[in-house]
Scaffold this motif. Structure first.
Motif, PDB file in Angstrom:
ATOM      1  N   THR A 102       0.822  -1.201   0.000  1.00 26.08           N
ATOM      2  CA  THR A 102       0.000   0.000   0.000  1.00 26.08           C
ATOM      3  C   THR A 102       0.861   1.257   0.000  1.00 26.08           C
ATOM      4  O   THR A 102       2.073   1.188   0.243  1.00 26.08           O
ATOM      5  CB  THR A 102      -0.965   0.010   1.201  1.00 26.08           C
ATOM      6  N   SER A 103       0.239   2.392  -0.247  1.00 21.87           N
ATOM      7  CA  SER A 103       0.945   3.664  -0.293  1.00 21.87           C
ATOM      8  C   SER A 103       1.114   4.224   1.120  1.00 21.87           C
ATOM      9  O   SER A 103       0.474   3.761   2.075  1.00 21.87           O
ATOM     10  CB  SER A 103       0.167   4.667  -1.149  1.00 21.87           C
ATOM     11  N   GLU A 104       1.953   5.247   1.236  1.00 20.61           N
ATOM     12  CA  GLU A 104       2.222   5.837   2.548  1.00 20.61           C
ATOM     13  C   GLU A 104       0.971   6.386   3.228  1.00 20.61           C
ATOM     14  O   GLU A 104       0.739   6.111   4.407  1.00 20.61           O
ATOM     15  CB  GLU A 104       3.282   6.934   2.419  1.00 20.61           C
ATOM     16  N   PRO A 105       0.109   7.173   2.535  1.00 19.38           N
ATOM     17  CA  PRO A 105      -1.083   7.677   3.222  1.00 19.38           C
ATOM     18  C   PRO A 105      -1.981   6.573   3.752  1.00 19.38           C
ATOM     19  O   PRO A 105      -2.472   6.640   4.885  1.00 19.38           O
ATOM     20  CB  PRO A 105      -1.801   8.513   2.159  1.00 19.38           C
ATOM     21  N   VAL A 123      -4.282 -13.814  13.595  1.00 14.98           N
ATOM     22  CA  VAL A 123      -3.964 -13.292  12.263  1.00 14.98           C
ATOM     23  C   VAL A 123      -3.119 -12.026  12.380  1.00 14.98           C
ATOM     24  O   VAL A 123      -3.384 -11.166  13.216  1.00 14.98           O
ATOM     25  CB  VAL A 123      -5.259 -12.981  11.480  1.00 14.98           C
ATOM     26  N   GLU A 124      -2.101 -11.916  11.529  1.00 12.42           N
ATOM     27  CA  GLU A 124      -1.293 -10.708  11.435  1.00 12.42           C
ATOM     28  C   GLU A 124      -1.470 -10.097  10.044  1.00 12.42           C
ATOM     29  O   GLU A 124      -1.447 -10.813   9.047  1.00 12.42           O
ATOM     30  CB  GLU A 124       0.192 -11.021  11.649  1.00 12.42           C
ATOM     31  N   ILE A 125      -1.653  -8.773   9.998  1.00 14.46           N
ATOM     32  CA  ILE A 125      -1.731  -8.053   8.729  1.00 14.46           C
ATOM     33  C   ILE A 125      -0.519  -7.135   8.654  1.00 14.46           C
ATOM     34  O   ILE A 125      -0.384  -6.207   9.443  1.00 14.46           O
ATOM     35  CB  ILE A 125      -3.033  -7.236   8.610  1.00 14.46           C
ATOM     36  N   GLU A 126       0.359  -7.432   7.722  1.00 10.34           N
ATOM     37  CA  GLU A 126       1.639  -6.725   7.605  1.00 10.34           C
ATOM     38  C   GLU A 126       1.594  -5.799   6.395  1.00 10.34           C
ATOM     39  O   GLU A 126       1.293  -6.237   5.281  1.00 10.34           O
ATOM     40  CB  GLU A 126       2.756  -7.759   7.459  1.00 10.34           C
ATOM     41  N   LEU A 127       1.904  -4.515   6.594  1.00 10.97           N
ATOM     42  CA  LEU A 127       1.846  -3.522   5.528  1.00 10.97           C
ATOM     43  C   LEU A 127       3.239  -3.275   4.950  1.00 10.97           C
ATOM     44  O   LEU A 127       4.179  -3.035   5.702  1.00 10.97           O
ATOM     45  CB  LEU A 127       1.255  -2.210   6.062  1.00 10.97           C
ATOM     46  N   ASP A 147      -0.520 -10.741  -0.535  1.00 10.34           N
ATOM     47  CA  ASP A 147      -1.884 -11.233  -0.721  1.00 10.34           C
ATOM     48  C   ASP A 147      -2.766 -10.229  -1.437  1.00 10.34           C
ATOM     49  O   ASP A 147      -3.754 -10.602  -2.077  1.00 10.34           O
ATOM     50  CB  ASP A 147      -2.507 -11.554   0.648  1.00 10.34           C
ATOM     51  N   LEU A 148      -2.392  -8.943  -1.327  1.00  7.58           N
ATOM     52  CA  LEU A 148      -3.295  -7.891  -1.761  1.00  7.58           C
ATOM     53  C   LEU A 148      -2.508  -6.604  -1.949  1.00  7.58           C
ATOM     54  O   LEU A 148      -1.466  -6.406  -1.333  1.00  7.58           O
ATOM     55  CB  LEU A 148      -4.362  -7.688  -0.675  1.00  7.58           C
ATOM     56  N   ALA A 149      -3.012  -5.714  -2.790  1.00 10.75           N
ATOM     57  CA  ALA A 149      -2.448  -4.374  -2.915  1.00 10.75           C
ATOM     58  C   ALA A 149      -3.571  -3.359  -2.812  1.00 10.75           C
ATOM     59  O   ALA A 149      -4.702  -3.631  -3.226  1.00 10.75           O
ATOM     60  CB  ALA A 149      -1.717  -4.213  -4.245  1.00 10.75           C
ATOM     61  N   ILE A 150      -3.268  -2.212  -2.222  1.00  9.24           N
ATOM     62  CA  ILE A 150      -4.210  -1.096  -2.165  1.00  9.24           C
ATOM     63  C   ILE A 150      -3.571   0.048  -2.935  1.00  9.24           C
ATOM     64  O   ILE A 150      -2.474   0.482  -2.613  1.00  9.24           O
ATOM     65  CB  ILE A 150      -4.498  -0.651  -0.715  1.00  9.24           C
ATOM     66  N   ASP A 151      -4.264   0.522  -3.965  1.00  8.10           N
ATOM     67  CA  ASP A 151      -3.673   1.557  -4.809  1.00  8.10           C
ATOM     68  C   ASP A 151      -4.772   2.440  -5.370  1.00  8.10           C
ATOM     69  O   ASP A 151      -5.945   2.038  -5.418  1.00  8.10           O
ATOM     70  CB  ASP A 151      -2.893   0.916  -5.963  1.00  8.10           C
TER      71      ASP A 151
END
Length: 300
Positions: A102-105, A123-127, A147-151
């Motif tokens: 993901t991006s900084e914001p 569960v751990e969610i690592e950014l 697993d996933l990207a946020i953009d």
């Protein structure tokens, strides 16, 4: 050739080699040996009676037959994979680590919400920071490094699934004790003041320019940075202005004594999307992850 005699695992190996354009990388991703992958390709080519890859420089390149084969079998293999995954049930009682690009914001917004969530169980969610180009991001997701990207980019890659996540907008920040800017900002003031700019690496454009309908003229640039945090810190200690996403400006305004001002131009909404490979679209684990992330923004 008897269709029933072909092992579906041969196609899985072929597709990995096709996607990565590398026997070595495909072997690493699948946990196989390089000779083992080479042997599978040789066996499949013999059964099909066609050549699937040719030498190209130090690597390999798919033939026309390989392109056609991949185009036809990838959707079918994804359906089989999703059907098997759909039978299983994801539970937070089991240990699982998710990696999200993901991006900084978005990282600044998400991390406090993840840390405060008491329902994650084991569960751990690592950014991780998103990659510097669309090609690198797609390639990394293909290799299952995340697993996933946020953009905020809307990708059109046929092997990937994306859906709307959340919306943000552009604003302008200034320190509260700014000698000339008090509570609002005109376009004339915007051009009169000095600016700390933020350049988006992937788009090779400044934040304000990328998310505005008008063409913004030349500004008086005092400094250019590549981090929202350093940008806000500089604004808090100078009389410069900066374009900022409103969610982050609101999050840090009180702590850094910042004014959050409406932009004096027409801004385009910053629309974030979730991106994952089609093979993960119906995976119970990936579905849970996407719904969990979306739940953090439901009340906002």
């Amino acid at each position: 050739m008897n269709d029933a005699s072909i092992d579906l695992n041969l196609f899985k190996v072929f597709l990995n080699v096709y996607q990565h354009r590398s026997i070595t990388v495909a072997a690493d991703v699948m946990g196989l040996t390089q000779p083992g992958v080479s042997g599978v390709l040789k066996r499949l080519q013999q059964q099909l009676g066609v050549q699937l890859f040719i030498r190209s420089g130090r690597g390999i390149a798919p033939t026309h037959q390989a392109h056609e084969l991949a185009r036809q079998i990838e959707p079918a293999l994804n359906q089989i994979h999703n059907a098997i995954e759909g039978i299983e049930r994801f539970s937070t009682d089991n240990s699982r680590r998710f990696v999200v690009y993901t991006s900084e914001p978005m990282m600044l917004m998400l991390l406090p919400k993840i840390e405060a969530d008491q329902t994650l169980g084991n569960v751990e969610i690592e950014l991780h920071p998103t990659l510097s180009s669309e090609e690198k991001l797609i390639h990394s997701l293909n290799q299952q490094k995340a697993d996933l990207a946020i953009d905020f980019a809307n990708y059109s890659a046929p092997s990937f699934f994306s859906e709307f996540f959340c919306t943000d907008e552009i604003c302008i920040i200034a320190r509260k004790d700014h000698p000339r800017v008090k509570g609002s900002l005109t376009l004339e003031q915007f051009y009169d003041e000095k600016h700390v700019t933020l350049k988006l690496r992937r788009e090779d454009a400044y934040l304000a320019d990328y998310f505005t309908e008008e063409s913004i003229g030349e500004r008086k640039v005092a400094a250019e940075c590549d981090s929202l945090v350093s940008q806000m810190t500089m604004i808090a200690n100078t009389n410069c202005l900066a374009a900022m996403v409103r969610s982050i400006a609101n999050q840090f305004a009180d702590r850094l004594d910042l004014q959050v001002l409406d932009a004096p131009f027409t801004s385009i909404p910053v629309k974030y999307r979730l991106l994952t490979h089609n093979r993960m679209r119906h995976s119970p684990a990936n579905l849970w992850l996407r719904e969990k992330l979306k739940s953090y923004f439901v009340s906002e």
